[in-house]
Structure formats: C-alpha cells, structure tokens
Design an enzyme around this catalytic site. Sequence first.
Site, PDB file in Angstrom:
ATOM      1  N   GLY A 155       0.780  -1.123  -0.126  1.00 53.03           N
ATOM      2  CA  GLY A 155      -0.055   0.002  -0.076  1.00 53.03           C
ATOM      3  C   GLY A 155       0.799   1.352  -0.096  1.00 53.03           C
ATOM      4  O   GLY A 155       1.784   1.439  -0.595  1.00 53.03           O
ATOM      5  N   ILE A 157       2.634   2.754   2.213  1.00 50.42           N
ATOM      6  CA  ILE A 157       3.962   2.516   3.121  1.00 50.42           C
ATOM      7  C   ILE A 157       4.598   1.701   2.272  1.00 50.42           C
ATOM      8  O   ILE A 157       6.075   1.726   2.126  1.00 50.42           O
ATOM      9  CB  ILE A 157       3.721   2.141   4.673  1.00 50.42           C
ATOM     10  CG1 ILE A 157       3.051   2.956   5.322  1.00 50.42           C
ATOM     11  CG2 ILE A 157       5.103   1.776   5.161  1.00 50.42           C
ATOM     12  CD1 ILE A 157       2.587   2.522   6.751  1.00 50.42           C
ATOM     13  N   ARG A 235       2.173  -3.864  12.605  1.00 49.54           N
ATOM     14  CA  ARG A 235       1.696  -4.146  13.776  1.00 49.54           C
ATOM     15  C   ARG A 235       2.340  -5.362  14.380  1.00 49.54           C
ATOM     16  O   ARG A 235       2.649  -6.350  13.923  1.00 49.54           O
ATOM     17  CB  ARG A 235       0.134  -4.438  13.388  1.00 49.54           C
ATOM     18  CG  ARG A 235      -0.445  -2.923  13.445  1.00 49.54           C
ATOM     19  CD  ARG A 235      -0.701  -2.227  14.788  1.00 49.54           C
ATOM     20  NE  ARG A 235      -1.646  -1.056  14.460  1.00 49.54           N
ATOM     21  CZ  ARG A 235      -1.139   0.074  14.227  1.00 49.54           C
ATOM     22  NH1 ARG A 235      -0.165   0.406  13.715  1.00 49.54           N
ATOM     23  NH2 ARG A 235      -2.239   0.982  14.162  1.00 49.54           N
ATOM     24  N   GLU A 264       2.315  -3.767  24.144  1.00 46.08           N
ATOM     25  CA  GLU A 264       3.085  -2.569  24.006  1.00 46.08           C
ATOM     26  C   GLU A 264       2.681  -1.675  25.534  1.00 46.08           C
ATOM     27  O   GLU A 264       1.631  -1.834  25.539  1.00 46.08           O
ATOM     28  CB  GLU A 264       2.828  -1.717  22.900  1.00 46.08           C
ATOM     29  CG  GLU A 264       3.437  -2.413  21.483  1.00 46.08           C
ATOM     30  CD  GLU A 264       2.975  -1.622  20.337  1.00 46.08           C
ATOM     31  OE1 GLU A 264       3.391  -2.144  19.200  1.00 46.08           O
ATOM     32  OE2 GLU A 264       2.441  -0.785  20.338  1.00 46.08           O
ATOM     33  N   HIS A 283       7.096   1.748  18.748  1.00 45.84           N
ATOM     34  CA  HIS A 283       5.808   2.232  17.821  1.00 45.84           C
ATOM     35  C   HIS A 283       5.944   3.611  17.436  1.00 45.84           C
ATOM     36  O   HIS A 283       4.677   4.456  17.879  1.00 45.84           O
ATOM     37  CB  HIS A 283       4.663   1.619  18.775  1.00 45.84           C
ATOM     38  CG  HIS A 283       3.365   1.507  17.746  1.00 45.84           C
ATOM     39  ND1 HIS A 283       2.385   0.819  17.942  1.00 45.84           N
ATOM     40  CD2 HIS A 283       3.209   2.228  16.732  1.00 45.84           C
ATOM     41  CE1 HIS A 283       1.674   1.009  17.041  1.00 45.84           C
ATOM     42  NE2 HIS A 283       1.881   1.840  16.238  1.00 45.84           N
TER      43      HIS A 283
END
Length: 312
Positions: A155, A157, A235, A264, A283
């Site tokens: 996509g 990114i 993710r 996280e 993150h």
Amino acid sequence: MLSILCTCPPMIGAIASLESEFHKRGATVFCPRFTQTLTIPELLELVPQYDGWIIGDDPATAEVFAAGRAGRLQAAVKWGVGTDNVDFVGAKASGYEVKNTPGMFGEEVSDVALGYLLCLARELHVIDRGVRSGSWPKPSGLSLTGKTVALAGFGNIGRAAARKLLAFGMRVIAYDPFYQADPALPVENATWPERLGEADFVVLTCALTPSSHHMVNRDTLTLLKPGARLINVGRGPLVEEKALIEALENGQLHSVALDVFEEEPLPAESPLRRHERCLFGSHNSSNTREAVLRTSHKAIELLFEKLRGAET
C-alpha cells in the site's frame, strides 16, 4: 463550548501547536497522561465526558462506544492509518461512523524501515553497543546491492519502501492480497508465504487483519534461509513472538528490528530483551513533526465535520 478528548500520543506531543485549531472551532481539547494506550476502564470513564474523541491506538471497543453514546460523545475519528484497535461494528451499533486518516505516513514509516534494514545489514547497533562498552567491534556486514527483500504490504507505506529499496539495487518481492502493478516500481509479486526462501530480508508494512495475524509464525519462519533478517514496522501481532524467539535462538534468523510488539510497551520480562541481535523501537515510526501536524489537522477536520453533522 465543545470538549474534545485526544488519546493519540504523537498528537498529544504536538498539542501546543494545535490548540488554536480547536479554539477557532469553539472547542477545548483534553489530553490525559499515559504511555501508549489507555485501558478500557479508563476509556469507559473518560469518553462519555466529551463531545468528540480523537482515537489513538486505544481499545475502541463496542463497550466504550456504548458508554460514549450514553454520555456526551457525538463523534469520533481514528488518528493515523491503522484501525485494528477500532470495533467498527460496535461503533456503528452505537451510531458512530468512525473514519481514519489513510495515506499519511508512507514516507515516514518507510524511512524507518530502511533505517532498520541498514542497521541490521551492517550491524550498526551491535557496533554502537560495543563501542559504548569499551570494545572496538568490526562485524562483517552484508552489501545491499543484489539482495532480496520480501516486502509484506504494498500500500502507501509498502510502495514508498519499495521505491527506496530498489534505489539500493535490491530485488523486491511484494506480497499484498490487493496487489496492483506499478510501472514505476519494478517489483515481483507473490502470494504469502511463497518464495520466502529467496529473501535475505523480510519487511512487514502491512495492516493487521484476521488473515495477517501471526503471518510470521513457526511454519513461515522455517521457510527462510538461515541468517535472514526481519523488520516489522506494521503491527506487533503480525509476528508470533514465541516463534520469533525460537528462530533467533536456533539461528534461522540472524537478527530482527521491531518497531511494534504483541504487547506494548514491551514488558520488562519479555524474553526478546535478552537477545543482543534485536533492535527495538517504540511504535514511533510515523512520528515526525511534519507527519504529526499533517495527520492531526486532517483528524481535526474530519472530527468537526462529524460534529457539525451531528448538530443538524
């Protein structure tokens, strides 16, 4: 005066530059103190007190939206690209149409992916740690030209990452269920996990969905050539961390760079912490001044469109 809740850490960090955007719309903004995300009990207490909510990576569950509907909440917007934390069905059941801000971080996240890849290829993090401890390490690294990257996600990114990887003279195999060829990006295409054995590097930039959950697992890791390197800027739950640790310990993986984790912040007791060939992020790959302001302005715009609609 409208009252807005913001639970997105990057936006909170830039809130001093954004308060005027709320004020000119007749609103105030409140930013609670927390590290990565608020808990469901905290959200159940906070969300009903506000007219609008700019969601970060918090658990935006059906229960939270129902509490918002029972209180003051009129509209909510998800800051950023990832939406795996938002229960859209639950939101709709309470009368909310939640939008996100797609296409905002392609350059920023791909920059970090390339930074991690360079570090793993040349072991820059290992050298840094060694010099800091008083030694003078000289590990033999990998030349990038001619190496193969398995790029999961093509996509916004992934395409930005592919452009930069190709500029290094690398071969890119792109994996995406919605793959569309781009003449400007001469990548190869495959269906995950086909051809993983060709990869020197695996780079994850894809969204977390039911089909991509634990896409890197014990079975897929065994397909890699010994000594491959893994980078995850997508993710955390894309990777089964227990299997990742096994692959590091048995040499299937040379090293990994993780900007995201299954839990996280990374727990202090996580076995990943004992592996010297792990490079950790927080993150934070989308967090540049420019990207945060750009995305925050978009989130504010979308939120107040919804709030104006709720008033009519």
